[in-house]
Design a protein around this motif. Structure first.
Motif, PDB file in Angstrom:
ATOM      1  N   ALA A 101       0.832  -1.201   0.000  1.00 53.04           N
ATOM      2  CA  ALA A 101       0.000   0.000   0.000  1.00 53.04           C
ATOM      3  C   ALA A 101       0.865   1.248   0.000  1.00 53.04           C
ATOM      4  O   ALA A 101       1.955   1.279   0.581  1.00 53.04           O
ATOM      5  CB  ALA A 101      -0.918   0.005   1.226  1.00 53.04           C
ATOM      6  N   THR A 102       0.394   2.276  -0.694  1.00 54.34           N
ATOM      7  CA  THR A 102       1.084   3.560  -0.629  1.00 54.34           C
ATOM      8  C   THR A 102       0.755   4.211   0.715  1.00 54.34           C
ATOM      9  O   THR A 102      -0.293   3.966   1.308  1.00 54.34           O
ATOM     10  CB  THR A 102       0.635   4.476  -1.774  1.00 54.34           C
ATOM     11  N   GLY A 103       1.641   5.041   1.186  1.00 50.73           N
ATOM     12  CA  GLY A 103       1.420   5.658   2.491  1.00 50.73           C
ATOM     13  C   GLY A 103       1.985   4.778   3.595  1.00 50.73           C
ATOM     14  O   GLY A 103       2.436   3.655   3.380  1.00 50.73           O
ATOM     15  N   THR A 104       1.966   5.303   4.796  1.00 52.40           N
ATOM     16  CA  THR A 104       2.544   4.615   5.939  1.00 52.40           C
ATOM     17  C   THR A 104       1.670   3.442   6.369  1.00 52.40           C
ATOM     18  O   THR A 104       0.455   3.574   6.492  1.00 52.40           O
ATOM     19  CB  THR A 104       2.710   5.587   7.114  1.00 52.40           C
ATOM     20  N   ARG A 105       2.305   2.294   6.621  1.00 57.29           N
ATOM     21  CA  ARG A 105       1.596   1.096   7.057  1.00 57.29           C
ATOM     22  C   ARG A 105       2.430   0.352   8.098  1.00 57.29           C
ATOM     23  O   ARG A 105       3.661   0.450   8.130  1.00 57.29           O
ATOM     24  CB  ARG A 105       1.342   0.136   5.887  1.00 57.29           C
ATOM     25  N   LEU A 106       1.727  -0.406   8.944  1.00 54.44           N
ATOM     26  CA  LEU A 106       2.369  -1.430   9.749  1.00 54.44           C
ATOM     27  C   LEU A 106       2.133  -2.745   9.017  1.00 54.44           C
ATOM     28  O   LEU A 106       1.001  -3.221   8.931  1.00 54.44           O
ATOM     29  CB  LEU A 106       1.782  -1.494  11.160  1.00 54.44           C
ATOM     30  N   LEU A 107       3.187  -3.318   8.437  1.00 57.72           N
ATOM     31  CA  LEU A 107       3.070  -4.581   7.727  1.00 57.72           C
ATOM     32  C   LEU A 107       3.278  -5.721   8.723  1.00 57.72           C
ATOM     33  O   LEU A 107       4.247  -5.704   9.500  1.00 57.72           O
ATOM     34  CB  LEU A 107       4.099  -4.678   6.597  1.00 57.72           C
ATOM     35  N   VAL A 108       2.367  -6.679   8.715  1.00 61.59           N
ATOM     36  CA  VAL A 108       2.406  -7.798   9.658  1.00 61.59           C
ATOM     37  C   VAL A 108       2.514  -9.086   8.850  1.00 61.59           C
ATOM     38  O   VAL A 108       1.621  -9.418   8.081  1.00 61.59           O
ATOM     39  CB  VAL A 108       1.147  -7.814  10.548  1.00 61.59           C
ATOM     40  N   LEU A 146      12.055  -4.658  12.536  1.00 62.24           N
ATOM     41  CA  LEU A 146      12.426  -4.806  13.934  1.00 62.24           C
ATOM     42  C   LEU A 146      13.334  -6.015  14.053  1.00 62.24           C
ATOM     43  O   LEU A 146      13.157  -6.997  13.344  1.00 62.24           O
ATOM     44  CB  LEU A 146      11.197  -5.025  14.821  1.00 62.24           C
ATOM     45  N   SER A 147      14.293  -5.949  14.969  1.00 67.80           N
ATOM     46  CA  SER A 147      15.184  -7.083  15.172  1.00 67.80           C
ATOM     47  C   SER A 147      15.644  -7.096  16.623  1.00 67.80           C
ATOM     48  O   SER A 147      15.692  -6.052  17.275  1.00 67.80           O
ATOM     49  CB  SER A 147      16.394  -7.002  14.241  1.00 67.80           C
ATOM     50  N   LYS A 148      16.016  -8.287  17.106  1.00 73.26           N
ATOM     51  CA  LYS A 148      16.569  -8.364  18.456  1.00 73.26           C
ATOM     52  C   LYS A 148      17.901  -7.628  18.506  1.00 73.26           C
ATOM     53  O   LYS A 148      18.651  -7.563  17.518  1.00 73.26           O
ATOM     54  CB  LYS A 148      16.736  -9.824  18.882  1.00 73.26           C
ATOM     55  N   ALA A 149      18.210  -7.066  19.658  1.00 73.04           N
ATOM     56  CA  ALA A 149      19.362  -6.170  19.798  1.00 73.04           C
ATOM     57  C   ALA A 149      20.682  -6.851  19.468  1.00 73.04           C
ATOM     58  O   ALA A 149      21.617  -6.218  18.974  1.00 73.04           O
ATOM     59  CB  ALA A 149      19.400  -5.606  21.210  1.00 73.04           C
ATOM     60  N   GLU A 150      20.783  -8.188  19.701  1.00 76.88           N
ATOM     61  CA  GLU A 150      22.041  -8.890  19.453  1.00 76.88           C
ATOM     62  C   GLU A 150      22.472  -8.806  17.993  1.00 76.88           C
ATOM     63  O   GLU A 150      23.665  -8.824  17.677  1.00 76.88           O
ATOM     64  CB  GLU A 150      21.919 -10.372  19.841  1.00 76.88           C
ATOM     65  N   VAL A 151      21.483  -8.733  17.089  1.00 77.25           N
ATOM     66  CA  VAL A 151      21.798  -8.734  15.663  1.00 77.25           C
ATOM     67  C   VAL A 151      22.669  -7.539  15.291  1.00 77.25           C
ATOM     68  O   VAL A 151      23.502  -7.621  14.380  1.00 77.25           O
ATOM     69  CB  VAL A 151      20.498  -8.764  14.829  1.00 77.25           C
ATOM     70  N   ALA A 192      22.345  -0.175   8.713  1.00 75.44           N
ATOM     71  CA  ALA A 192      22.378   0.766   7.592  1.00 75.44           C
ATOM     72  C   ALA A 192      21.023   0.881   6.913  1.00 75.44           C
ATOM     73  O   ALA A 192      20.680   1.917   6.353  1.00 75.44           O
ATOM     74  CB  ALA A 192      23.431   0.331   6.574  1.00 75.44           C
ATOM     75  N   ALA A 193      20.230  -0.205   6.968  1.00 76.51           N
ATOM     76  CA  ALA A 193      18.910  -0.203   6.339  1.00 76.51           C
ATOM     77  C   ALA A 193      17.841   0.432   7.225  1.00 76.51           C
ATOM     78  O   ALA A 193      16.675   0.491   6.846  1.00 76.51           O
ATOM     79  CB  ALA A 193      18.499  -1.626   5.987  1.00 76.51           C
ATOM     80  N   GLY A 194      18.232   0.887   8.421  1.00 74.14           N
ATOM     81  CA  GLY A 194      17.276   1.562   9.300  1.00 74.14           C
ATOM     82  C   GLY A 194      16.506   0.638  10.216  1.00 74.14           C
ATOM     83  O   GLY A 194      15.421   0.984  10.693  1.00 74.14           O
ATOM     84  N   THR A 195      17.062  -0.531  10.501  1.00 75.93           N
ATOM     85  CA  THR A 195      16.402  -1.482  11.398  1.00 75.93           C
ATOM     86  C   THR A 195      16.297  -0.904  12.806  1.00 75.93           C
ATOM     87  O   THR A 195      17.220  -0.252  13.299  1.00 75.93           O
ATOM     88  CB  THR A 195      17.198  -2.802  11.434  1.00 75.93           C
ATOM     89  N   LEU A 196      15.165  -1.163  13.460  1.00 73.21           N
ATOM     90  CA  LEU A 196      14.979  -0.772  14.857  1.00 73.21           C
ATOM     91  C   LEU A 196      15.305  -1.983  15.724  1.00 73.21           C
ATOM     92  O   LEU A 196      14.683  -3.040  15.583  1.00 73.21           O
ATOM     93  CB  LEU A 196      13.538  -0.313  15.095  1.00 73.21           C
ATOM     94  N   PHE A 197      16.256  -1.849  16.616  1.00 72.95           N
ATOM     95  CA  PHE A 197      16.705  -2.972  17.431  1.00 72.95           C
ATOM     96  C   PHE A 197      16.041  -2.911  18.807  1.00 72.95           C
ATOM     97  O   PHE A 197      15.975  -1.858  19.437  1.00 72.95           O
ATOM     98  CB  PHE A 197      18.228  -2.940  17.583  1.00 72.95           C
ATOM     99  N   ILE A 198      15.567  -4.073  19.277  1.00 64.20           N
ATOM    100  CA  ILE A 198      14.878  -4.127  20.568  1.00 64.20           C
ATOM    101  C   ILE A 198      15.554  -5.143  21.475  1.00 64.20           C
ATOM    102  O   ILE A 198      16.099  -6.146  21.023  1.00 64.20           O
ATOM    103  CB  ILE A 198      13.378  -4.486  20.403  1.00 64.20           C
ATOM    104  N   GLN A 199      15.507  -4.872  22.782  1.00 60.62           N
ATOM    105  CA  GLN A 199      16.061  -5.773  23.769  1.00 60.62           C
ATOM    106  C   GLN A 199      15.099  -6.929  24.026  1.00 60.62           C
ATOM    107  O   GLN A 199      13.893  -6.808  23.834  1.00 60.62           O
ATOM    108  CB  GLN A 199      16.325  -5.023  25.089  1.00 60.62           C
ATOM    109  N   LEU A 210       6.671   0.140   9.002  1.00 55.45           N
ATOM    110  CA  LEU A 210       7.393  -0.884   9.744  1.00 55.45           C
ATOM    111  C   LEU A 210       6.896  -2.272   9.366  1.00 55.45           C
ATOM    112  O   LEU A 210       5.726  -2.447   9.014  1.00 55.45           O
ATOM    113  CB  LEU A 210       7.202  -0.687  11.252  1.00 55.45           C
ATOM    114  N   VAL A 211       7.783  -3.256   9.469  1.00 57.79           N
ATOM    115  CA  VAL A 211       7.411  -4.662   9.299  1.00 57.79           C
ATOM    116  C   VAL A 211       7.583  -5.375  10.627  1.00 57.79           C
ATOM    117  O   VAL A 211       8.639  -5.266  11.263  1.00 57.79           O
ATOM    118  CB  VAL A 211       8.278  -5.359   8.233  1.00 57.79           C
ATOM    119  N   ILE A 212       6.543  -6.101  11.033  1.00 60.00           N
ATOM    120  CA  ILE A 212       6.599  -6.896  12.254  1.00 60.00           C
ATOM    121  C   ILE A 212       6.320  -8.349  11.907  1.00 60.00           C
ATOM    122  O   ILE A 212       5.345  -8.659  11.217  1.00 60.00           O
ATOM    123  CB  ILE A 212       5.579  -6.397  13.293  1.00 60.00           C
ATOM    124  N   PHE A 213       7.183  -9.253  12.365  1.00 63.98           N
ATOM    125  CA  PHE A 213       6.930 -10.688  12.247  1.00 63.98           C
ATOM    126  C   PHE A 213       6.236 -11.106  13.537  1.00 63.98           C
ATOM    127  O   PHE A 213       6.874 -11.413  14.547  1.00 63.98           O
ATOM    128  CB  PHE A 213       8.238 -11.445  12.024  1.00 63.98           C
TER     129      PHE A 213
END
Length: 273
Positions: free
Chosen positions: A77-84, A105-110, A122-129, A152-155
């Motif tokens: 979709a065009t425009g901002t989306r949360l892709l699941v 999103l990715s775990k912080a260890e990555v 470099a691709a702008g990944t958001l890292f989470i603990q 954002l993409v969330i698995f």
């Protein structure tokens, strides 16, 4: 015996050119990431859009070197989306990122992994603990990113599968879409070879990345079915109801039994913006 020898020769031949080609392309990606980091340090403005364009271009180039053929159904979709999305492999990131301007999103260890962590950052990944996925601070961070126009993409399964099922989507991960009034677009991924589920692409259990990549580079062509499905509106239910609706849509697109979805699902709204 002859058949086994022929198979080994074919695997060797595929790896003979793919390994140096992929190594070269990864090197190019590292140079691009260093260049973008330097440009960002010299610029007073965020360079997210340019970085996203380069990341998508690099991922599309990587796909051409890997033994994958992507069949895309629907459009991001065009425009901002949360892709699941459902989650099968690290390849999911490359496949989705090559077709849509998104952040992951990715775990912080990555972030500290050699090569992969640098490329992800470099691709702008958001890292989470670990354990942070349900925290209010994280949800506020994700909602802020969506409000800034960063898709954002969330698995939402929280882990990978062999592609033979869609596990329960965790509703807490969708709170940021509700808080930011962002539409949710379900995404479905399946890996096939000769019409059957592929056994090489799934990255599960205790798989090690380098060994998995080596196996992939010796594989014949894998067909990837990528489905961008219709939007779910954030005001059409609670986070758990929305997660079940997204899970149901993904299961149906992949032709898998949707045994875990028991609650009411909501009629999707067209993703056209």
């Amino acid at each position: 015996m002859h058949k086994e020898t022929t198979t080994r020769l074919r695997v060797f031949a595929r790896r003979l050119w793919r390994i140096p080609a992929v190594a070269f392309w990864i090197g190019c990606g590292l140079l691009l990431s260093l260049g973008m980091a330097l440009l960002q340090s010299l610029s007073a403005k965020p360079l997210d859009a340019r970085r996203q364009q380069l990341a998508g271009w690099w991922m599309r180039g990587l796909i051409r070197l890997l033994p994958v053929q992507v069949r895309c159904h629907g459009q991001p979709a065009t425009g901002t989306r949360l892709l699941v999305s459902n989650h099968v492999s690290w390849l999911d990131i490359v496949i989705i990122g090559a077709h849509a301007p998104v952040h992951f999103l990715s775990k912080a260890e990555v972030r500290h992994w050699p090569v992969i962590g640098w490329l992800a950052a470099a691709a702008g990944t958001l890292f989470i603990q670990r354990g942070q996925a349900s925290g209010s601070a994280l949800q506020e961070q994700l909602a802020a990113a969506l409000q800034q126009g960063r898709s954002l993409v969330i698995f939402a399964e929280g882990t990978t599968t062999a592609g033979d099922q869609v596990r329960t989507f965790h509703g807490r991960l969708l709170s940021c879409a509700i808080d930011s009034a962002t539409p949710i677009q379900p995404v479905a991924l399946a890996y096939r070879q000769n019409g059957q589920p592929d056994r090489t692409a799934p990255f599960i259990n205790d798989d090690e990345f380098s060994a998995h990549l080596l196996g992939l580079l010796g594989s014949p062509t894998i067909t990837v079915e990528l489905h961008f499905l219709d939007d779910l509106q954030p005001d059409s239910g609670t986070r758990n109801q929305l997660s079940r609706s997204a899970q149901s849509a993904v299961s149906q697109a992949l032709g898998l039994t949707d045994a875990t979805v028991k609650a009411e699902t909501f009629a999707p709204v067209s993703s056209a913006a």
